[in-house]
Design an enzyme around this catalytic site. Sequence first.
Site, PDB file in Angstrom:
ATOM      1  N   TYR A  50       0.980  -1.243   0.332  1.00  0.00           N
ATOM      2  CA  TYR A  50       0.434  -0.242   0.492  1.00  0.00           C
ATOM      3  C   TYR A  50       1.081   1.085  -0.183  1.00  0.00           C
ATOM      4  O   TYR A  50       0.548   2.584  -0.489  1.00  0.00           O
ATOM      5  CB  TYR A  50      -0.896   0.391   1.534  1.00  0.00           C
ATOM      6  N   HIS A 117       1.029 -11.983   1.932  1.00  0.00           N
ATOM      7  CA  HIS A 117      -0.091 -11.093   1.311  1.00  0.00           C
ATOM      8  C   HIS A 117      -0.998 -11.840   0.210  1.00  0.00           C
ATOM      9  O   HIS A 117      -2.123 -12.071  -0.541  1.00  0.00           O
ATOM     10  CB  HIS A 117      -0.046  -9.722   0.568  1.00  0.00           C
ATOM     11  N   PRO A 196     -16.147  -6.083   2.629  1.00  0.00           N
ATOM     12  CA  PRO A 196     -17.351  -6.503   2.723  1.00  0.00           C
ATOM     13  C   PRO A 196     -18.224  -5.659   1.560  1.00  0.00           C
ATOM     14  O   PRO A 196     -19.919  -5.866   1.803  1.00  0.00           O
ATOM     15  CB  PRO A 196     -17.315  -6.230   4.376  1.00  0.00           C
ATOM     16  N   GLY A 198     -17.973  -5.104  -1.418  1.00  0.00           N
ATOM     17  CA  GLY A 198     -17.556  -4.761  -2.747  1.00  0.00           C
ATOM     18  C   GLY A 198     -16.995  -4.411  -3.338  1.00  0.00           C
ATOM     19  O   GLY A 198     -16.698  -3.385  -3.944  1.00  0.00           O
TER      20      GLY A 198
END
Length: 279
Positions: A50, A117, A196, A198
């Site tokens: 990230y 990951h 959660p 989408g």
Amino acid sequence: MTPLWMPDHPPRQGLGLMRLRDSDPDRDPVTLVHTALDCGITLLDTAEMYGNEELVGRTIAGRRDEVTICSKFGVRWGDSGRRDDWSVHADAATVVASCENSLRRLGVETIDLYYLHHRSEETPIEETVTAMAGLVAAGKIRAVGLSNVTVDDVRRAHAVHPVLAVQEQWSLASRDVEAMLPTLAELGVTLVAHSPTGHGVLHRDTNTPLGAALAEVARTHMARPGQVALAWVHHQGRLRDHPVVPLPGTTSVAHLQLNLAAADLQLTDADLARLEAVS
């Protein structure tokens, strides 16, 4: 230091920090993280991929003992800048080097939950997890996690060292992980359910049968469709009697507060049946 959870008492909800940046003056990252901590969310999730571990470290400065910090290693961006240009590196030397770099960027002595990951096609998962177990023994990490893996990967990894959590996408729009749940239950592994809503699609798409059903259920609860989608994941853990930690991501305090409220949204059997029928 915030204790890691027991399998039957996981955190209620976490906060995904993939998009956390310090370039938007209207979305102060310190305010976001401190608001989450003040409201009882202590599970914070980031990754070397990230590119924001240093920023996450700054947001928890002075409050480290309140935080269960999670990070991930093994995925590296290519030089093209394309979103599909990435590769997996999961050999033992990379495990150790990546952890040292994440510890430095986060400004902490220990990462509470450290994930692979993404599964590797080249490196056996036994090699990866053996190296991660070494990090546990050295006090560099407290627990082993996996993400983007198969059921076979989980079994092989767990045979080397206990796996605390597997992080996979789970939402009304993405349900493949449900095939993994019996194995996770057998091994006592918590499911951390990222995306959660989408990736935000379930917040705003009302032009599909699922979107229409979410909007309909939301109206009956004076809530928003995205809150209903998040509440559905909370309910799945309870219905299946399996520890599930929803991990919605946001950079907005307003959205954070909506997500917090969703954890208390009580869907009825009729609501769940309505959503199940179109999922």
